[in-house]
Every structure is written in C-alpha cells, then in structure tokens.
Design an enzyme around this catalytic site. Structure first.
Site, PDB file in Angstrom:
ATOM      1  N   GLU A   1       0.819  -1.214   0.000  1.00  0.00           N
ATOM      2  CA  GLU A   1       0.000   0.000   0.000  1.00  0.00           C
ATOM      3  C   GLU A   1       0.858   1.271   0.000  1.00  0.00           C
ATOM      4  OE1 GLU A   1      -2.979  -0.084  -0.675  1.00  0.00           O
ATOM      5  OE2 GLU A   1      -3.931  -1.883   0.123  1.00  0.00           O
TER       6      GLU A   1
ATOM      7  N   HIS B   1      -2.689   1.946   8.496  1.00  0.00           N
ATOM      8  CA  HIS B   1      -3.838   1.264   7.873  1.00  0.00           C
ATOM      9  C   HIS B   1      -4.075  -0.056   8.587  1.00  0.00           C
ATOM     10  CE1 HIS B   1      -6.424  -0.818   5.093  1.00  0.00           C
ATOM     11  NE2 HIS B   1      -5.493  -1.698   4.783  1.00  0.00           N
TER      12      HIS B   1
ATOM     13  N   HIS C   1      -7.313  -3.323   9.501  1.00  0.00           N
ATOM     14  CA  HIS C   1      -8.614  -3.908   9.175  1.00  0.00           C
ATOM     15  C   HIS C   1      -9.489  -3.933  10.427  1.00  0.00           C
ATOM     16  CE1 HIS C   1      -6.435  -6.150   5.659  1.00  0.00           C
ATOM     17  NE2 HIS C   1      -6.490  -4.841   5.480  1.00  0.00           N
TER      18      HIS C   1
ATOM     19  N   GLU D   1     -16.928  10.904  23.882  1.00  0.00           N
ATOM     20  CA  GLU D   1     -15.632  11.534  23.577  1.00  0.00           C
ATOM     21  C   GLU D   1     -15.291  11.591  22.083  1.00  0.00           C
ATOM     22  OE1 GLU D   1     -12.516  11.238  26.376  1.00  0.00           O
ATOM     23  OE2 GLU D   1     -14.064  12.277  27.507  1.00  0.00           O
TER      24      GLU D   1
ATOM     25  N   HIS E   1     -13.205  -3.050   3.824  1.00  0.00           N
ATOM     26  CA  HIS E   1     -11.758  -3.329   3.865  1.00  0.00           C
ATOM     27  C   HIS E   1     -11.116  -2.873   5.177  1.00  0.00           C
ATOM     28  CE1 HIS E   1      -7.655  -3.368   1.626  1.00  0.00           C
ATOM     29  NE2 HIS E   1      -7.455  -3.307   2.927  1.00  0.00           N
TER      30      HIS E   1
HETATM   31  O1  2HA Z   1      -2.211  -6.821   3.022  1.00  0.00           O
HETATM   32  O2  2HA Z   1      -3.822  -4.508   4.352  1.00  0.00           O
HETATM   33  O3  2HA Z   1      -4.559  -3.353   2.100  1.00  0.00           O
HETATM   34  C1  2HA Z   1      -1.971  -5.565   3.479  1.00  0.00           C
HETATM   35  C2  2HA Z   1      -3.188  -4.781   3.366  1.00  0.00           C
HETATM   36  C3  2HA Z   1      -3.601  -4.329   2.037  1.00  0.00           C
HETATM   37 ZN    ZN Z   2      -5.732  -3.641   3.999  1.00  0.00          ZN
END
Ligand code: 2HA
Ligand code: ZN
Length: 281
Positions: free
Chosen positions: A126, A149, A151, A179, A220
């Site tokens: 990414e 990032h 999930h 909050e 995602h």
């Molecule tokens: O595999 O999270 O978006 C890594 C990730 C791709």
């Molecule tokens: Zn991801």
C-alpha cells in the site's frame, strides 16, 4: 568502552531504536486487537534524519527499490515502514525482517534501504496510498508523521449496514461515545470500494486526507494519520470503539441517545469545531 547507542553497526542497538520499538509495539497491539489477520495492515512513519543517524549508518545504502511512481515531494525523507506480505504478529520477534528503514532519494525516484527488509523484502503493497497520504497531510499539518492502515473489525462491519455518506457516517460515530466528537471533530471520510494496492485507491485516499485524518475503505478497513504513533493509534481505536458500539446496538430499540444539542455543548466545552455540515444548523 563503546557506546551502545552510538555504535551504528550494532544490530541490537538498531532494534532498540525508539522508532523501531514504537513500530513493533503498535503493530503488535493492532494484531492483538484482531484487526490485522495474516498480512493485513501497514504502517509508515516519518523520522528525522538526526534521529535515524543515532542508530543507523545513513551513508550505507544496502540496496535501492524503484517506487511505482516518483515521490519528489518526499525527497530526502526517512521512513520506517512495514514490509509487504509480512505478518504484524511477527514484528516483535524479528523487526529486521518485517520492518524497513528507507530514505527517499534526493531526486525522489528511488527508495534507499538503510536497515531491515532482510532477505530481499519490499515495503508495504500500500506504499502508493501511504506516500500520497503523507504528501497530503504534510501540506495540511507540518507536524504530520504517521500513516496507519488496519482492518478494524467493527469499522468494516459498519460499512455493510450504514449509509456511506461521510457526514451521516461521522454523525453516527459521534453519537456512539461521548468523547468521539472531541477526538475527531474533523470527522471521518469514506471512499468508494477500490482495488487495494493501486495508485487509484492512493489518489482517492489522499484526496480525502487533504481535509480529514481518517479515511474509511468500505468492506476493507481504515486509514488514520497523525503526528505520533500514539495519537494515530488512539484515533483509530476511538473510531473503532464507536463502530463497535454501533454494531452492538444497531438492531436494538434505542431508548435514549446523545442529542445534537448535547454534541454542540460538548464541542463548546472542549473548544473543538465540529466538521461543518454534520450537525443541523
Ligand atoms: O495486506 O492490508 O490493504 C496488506 C493490506 C492491504
Ligand atoms: Zn488492507
């Protein structure tokens, strides 16, 4: 006696660098939260040259990697990044395999690996979204340093059942825990579903990052940006907590909730300005 910290070739010394420890801890915490199954998630963190130079020989480029697009705006900057295909679960045990320290070359056309990504590893898949987000956030906030990032489970779940209009999504999150409005008065933004790892999703994410520190990728996960690892992780934790409460109550009859007036009182009391357009005028 040789100084432990100043011995730039000391492997143990490098692992003990605060920025490597912070990356190891935050990836471990995200994994423990169940957000980063398998190789899910990625983090990149801008570090000052003087800080890197305390632990790593910045004149010894181990190898270079061509990014998929030139990053002139980030030329000369140093990053710690998670490696592509690496599992957050394993970072603590072997940070040199799972993380890397890179410098963007003077012309912005190459990535110079200075430490880590052992055995031919490459930075996160990414990287386009990360680099484009860093560029957008640095323009909005010169102290910006972190893109994270993950999930986050309940955020993903919420994108199946909640309207994806970002103002309505923001308002619902603010209403879930008192909050929330204080932690992210700038709200959250949402992009359409796009194939991950592409420059297209990078462009869509960074466009949103111009005015928001949180970008939700439907079905995602979530992107967060901030000035420190703690602040960025805390931001995502707070959004995820609100999404968790939403998922716990969405199917139940609501007897009372936080009113718009109370949200306004909260903003006043904490001196924050809610994102315009979210609350009724
Ligand atoms: O595999 O999270 O978006 C890594 C990730 C791709
Ligand atoms: Zn991801």
């Amino acid at each position: 006696m040789k100084s432990y910290v100043n011995d730039s070739l000391n492997y143990i010394g490098t692992v003990e660098a605060p920025f490597i420890r912070e990356m190891s801890e935050v990836t471990h915490n995200m994994w423990r939260n169940g957000w980063d199954e398998r190789n899910g998630g990625n983090v990149s963190y801008i570090i000052d040259e003087s800080e890197v130079a305390k632990y790593i020989d910045i004149h010894n480029v181990l190898r270079t990697i061509k990014p998929t697009f030139p990053v002139h705006d980030l030329a000369g900057k140093y990053f710690v990044v998670t490696g592509s295909g690496k599992y957050f679960k394993n970072v603590m045990a072997d940070s040199e395999l799972n993380l890397g320290v890179l410098r963007v070359s003077k012309k912005g056309e190459e990535l110079e690996v200075l430490w880590g990504l052992r055995d031919g590893g490459v930075p996160t898949s990414e990287l386009p979204s990360h680099f484009m987000s860093h560029m957008a956030r640095l323009k909005a906030d010169p102290n910006h340093r972190v893109v994270l990032h993950t999930h986050a489970t309940n955020v993903i779940a919420m994108t199946f059942i909640h309207d994806l209009d970002e103002d309505r999504f923001t308002k619902t999150l603010w209403e879930m825990c008192t909050e929330c409005l204080v932690v992210f008065p700038d709200g959250v933004s949402v992009i359409p579903w796009i194939v991950p790892g592409t420059t297209e999703i990078g462009r869509a994410t960074s466009e949103k990052m111009k005015s928001s520190r949180v970008v939700i990728w439907p079905q995602h996960g979530i992107y967060g940006a901030g000035t420190t690892i703690d602040e960025t992780f805390g931001l995502i934790e707070t959004v995820e907590k609100a999404a968790q409460v939403y998922m716990l109550i969405a199917h139940l009859p609501i007897k009372q909730s936080i009113t718009e007036l109370q949200l306004r009182d909260l903003a006043k009391a904490f001196g924050v300005t809610p994102k315009p357009g979210v609350l009724k005028d």
